[in-house]
Design an enzyme around this catalytic site. Sequence first.
Site, PDB file in Angstrom:
ATOM      1  N   ASN A   6       8.261  -5.386  -0.144  1.00  0.00           N
ATOM      2  CA  ASN A   6       8.083  -4.246   0.757  1.00  0.00           C
ATOM      3  C   ASN A   6       6.578  -4.128   0.982  1.00  0.00           C
ATOM      4  OD1 ASN A   6       7.802  -1.862   2.091  1.00  0.00           O
ATOM      5  ND2 ASN A   6       9.092  -0.650   0.706  1.00  0.00           N
ATOM      6  N   ALA A  27       2.923  -0.447   5.135  1.00  0.00           N
ATOM      7  CA  ALA A  27       2.381  -0.486   6.502  1.00  0.00           C
ATOM      8  C   ALA A  27       1.932  -1.892   6.913  1.00  0.00           C
ATOM      9  CB  ALA A  27       1.210   0.481   6.612  1.00  0.00           C
ATOM     10  N   GLU A  36      12.864  -9.028   2.754  1.00  0.00           N
ATOM     11  CA  GLU A  36      12.031  -7.881   3.138  1.00  0.00           C
ATOM     12  C   GLU A  36      12.821  -6.587   2.905  1.00  0.00           C
ATOM     13  OE1 GLU A  36      11.011  -7.998   7.299  1.00  0.00           O
ATOM     14  OE2 GLU A  36       9.827  -6.147   7.195  1.00  0.00           O
ATOM     15  N   PRO A  74       0.786  -1.226   0.000  1.00  0.00           N
ATOM     16  CA  PRO A  74       0.000   0.000   0.000  1.00  0.00           C
ATOM     17  C   PRO A  74       0.826   1.288   0.000  1.00  0.00           C
ATOM     18  CG  PRO A  74      -0.888  -1.537   1.591  1.00  0.00           C
ATOM     19  CD  PRO A  74       0.366  -2.158   1.049  1.00  0.00           C
ATOM     20  N   ASN A  75       0.380   2.208  -0.809  1.00  0.00           N
ATOM     21  CA  ASN A  75       0.905   3.576  -0.906  1.00  0.00           C
ATOM     22  C   ASN A  75       2.272   3.684  -1.583  1.00  0.00           C
ATOM     23  OD1 ASN A  75      -1.349   4.837   0.484  1.00  0.00           O
ATOM     24  ND2 ASN A  75      -0.591   3.780   2.296  1.00  0.00           N
ATOM     25  N   ASP A 125       1.688 -15.265   7.178  1.00  0.00           N
ATOM     26  CA  ASP A 125       1.350 -16.672   6.961  1.00  0.00           C
ATOM     27  C   ASP A 125       1.592 -17.088   5.511  1.00  0.00           C
ATOM     28  OD1 ASP A 125       0.674 -16.969   9.602  1.00  0.00           O
ATOM     29  OD2 ASP A 125      -1.492 -16.910   9.287  1.00  0.00           O
ATOM     30  N   HIS A 135      12.674  -2.223   3.230  1.00  0.00           N
ATOM     31  CA  HIS A 135      12.039  -0.947   3.583  1.00  0.00           C
ATOM     32  C   HIS A 135      12.953   0.180   3.141  1.00  0.00           C
ATOM     33  CE1 HIS A 135       8.893  -2.853   5.863  1.00  0.00           C
ATOM     34  NE2 HIS A 135       9.817  -3.638   6.375  1.00  0.00           N
ATOM     35  N   LEU A 136      12.394   1.142   2.442  1.00  0.00           N
ATOM     36  CA  LEU A 136      13.185   2.288   1.978  1.00  0.00           C
ATOM     37  C   LEU A 136      13.726   3.077   3.169  1.00  0.00           C
ATOM     38  CD1 LEU A 136      10.365   2.987  -0.435  1.00  0.00           C
ATOM     39  CD2 LEU A 136      12.678   3.072  -1.332  1.00  0.00           C
ATOM     40  N   SER A 137      12.858   3.316   4.133  1.00  0.00           N
ATOM     41  CA  SER A 137      13.252   4.115   5.296  1.00  0.00           C
ATOM     42  C   SER A 137      13.760   3.202   6.396  1.00  0.00           C
ATOM     43  CB  SER A 137      12.039   4.914   5.800  1.00  0.00           C
ATOM     44  OG  SER A 137      11.028   4.026   6.254  1.00  0.00           O
ATOM     45  N   ARG A 164       4.923  11.043  -2.422  1.00  0.00           N
ATOM     46  CA  ARG A 164       4.559  10.738  -1.034  1.00  0.00           C
ATOM     47  C   ARG A 164       5.749  11.011  -0.109  1.00  0.00           C
ATOM     48  NH1 ARG A 164       4.467   4.651   1.410  1.00  0.00           N
ATOM     49  NH2 ARG A 164       3.768   5.253   3.475  1.00  0.00           N
ATOM     50  N   TYR A 222      10.905   9.157   1.741  1.00  0.00           N
ATOM     51  CA  TYR A 222      10.958   8.063   0.772  1.00  0.00           C
ATOM     52  C   TYR A 222      11.680   8.410  -0.529  1.00  0.00           C
ATOM     53  CZ  TYR A 222       7.530   6.041   3.959  1.00  0.00           C
ATOM     54  OH  TYR A 222       6.895   5.540   5.075  1.00  0.00           O
ATOM     55  N   HIS A 233       3.733  -4.169   9.481  1.00  0.00           N
ATOM     56  CA  HIS A 233       3.651  -4.005  10.930  1.00  0.00           C
ATOM     57  C   HIS A 233       2.482  -4.755  11.566  1.00  0.00           C
ATOM     58  CE1 HIS A 233       6.681  -1.112  10.009  1.00  0.00           C
ATOM     59  NE2 HIS A 233       5.849  -0.345   9.335  1.00  0.00           N
ATOM     60  N   ARG A 263       6.364   1.483  13.901  1.00  0.00           N
ATOM     61  CA  ARG A 263       7.084   0.960  12.721  1.00  0.00           C
ATOM     62  C   ARG A 263       8.298   0.115  13.116  1.00  0.00           C
ATOM     63  NH1 ARG A 263       4.814   4.076   8.486  1.00  0.00           N
ATOM     64  NH2 ARG A 263       4.293   6.137   9.257  1.00  0.00           N
ATOM     65  N   ARG A 272      12.113   5.369  13.380  1.00  0.00           N
ATOM     66  CA  ARG A 272      10.905   6.179  13.166  1.00  0.00           C
ATOM     67  C   ARG A 272       9.911   5.956  14.310  1.00  0.00           C
ATOM     68  NH1 ARG A 272       8.782   5.443   7.274  1.00  0.00           N
ATOM     69  NH2 ARG A 272       7.532   7.226   7.968  1.00  0.00           N
TER      70      ARG A 272
HETATM   71  C1  DQA Z   1       7.946   1.417   4.380  1.00  0.00           C
HETATM   72  C2  DQA Z   1       7.876   1.703   5.891  1.00  0.00           C
HETATM   73  C3  DQA Z   1       6.467   1.499   6.414  1.00  0.00           C
HETATM   74  O1  DQA Z   1       6.419   1.782   7.807  1.00  0.00           O
HETATM   75  C4  DQA Z   1       5.498   2.422   5.713  1.00  0.00           C
HETATM   76  O2  DQA Z   1       4.185   2.186   6.145  1.00  0.00           O
HETATM   77  C5  DQA Z   1       5.593   2.330   4.232  1.00  0.00           C
HETATM   78  C6  DQA Z   1       6.922   2.241   3.617  1.00  0.00           C
HETATM   79  C7  DQA Z   1       9.338   1.733   3.802  1.00  0.00           C
HETATM   80  O3  DQA Z   1       9.607   1.301   2.688  1.00  0.00           O
HETATM   81  O4  DQA Z   1      10.135   2.436   4.442  1.00  0.00           O
HETATM   82  O5  DQA Z   1       4.614   2.394   3.519  1.00  0.00           O
HETATM   83  O6  DQA Z   1       7.703   0.039   4.169  1.00  0.00           O
END
Ligand code: DQA
Length: 140
Positions: free
Chosen positions: A73, A76, A97, A9-10, A86, A99-101, A17, A22, A79, A110, A106
């Site tokens: 990735n 959200a 896995e 998502p997102n 599963d 994560h950009l950030s 964003r 990011y 979390h 997270r 944070r």
């Molecule tokens: C994220 C970190 C998540 O906490 C956040 O909800 C994202 C992006 C990252 O790539 O840093 O959507 O997965």
Amino acid sequence: MNLLIINGPNLNLLGQREPKIYGKETLQDILDDVFLYSKNHNINVEAFQSNHEGEIVDMIQKSNDLYQGLIINPGALSHYSISIRDAISSISIPVVEVHLSNVFTREKFRNHSVISDVCSKMVVGFGSNGYKLAVGYFIS
Ligand code: DQA
């Protein structure tokens, strides 16, 4: 070797964003770079993005027969999505896995990922380079 990258998502909004967190690159910019990098290492990478948990679960399940590795990735969903955890536990290909950030520096919510311990590796806080680092795991 065929790999799949799943973004949750997102992440379709990358570039616009929260660019301070990011970055300014769009998801397509990032993927184009990863595709080129992977091609140079004789790896074929495909990508899927969805804002819907169930679609991501479907794709994780399908990936087991179609790819030799999965890079994910989940945004959200990382979390709190036990269904994504599963699904990852149900497949036998290695999963990395990304994560950009740096989710550990944070907000507290997270700091925990429900999928980390069922993934082979985790790449955190390297921005868009994280996806290439994840591909690196599959380069022998
Ligand atoms: C994220 C970190 C998540 O906490 C956040 O909800 C994202 C992006 C990252 O790539 O840093 O959507 O997965």
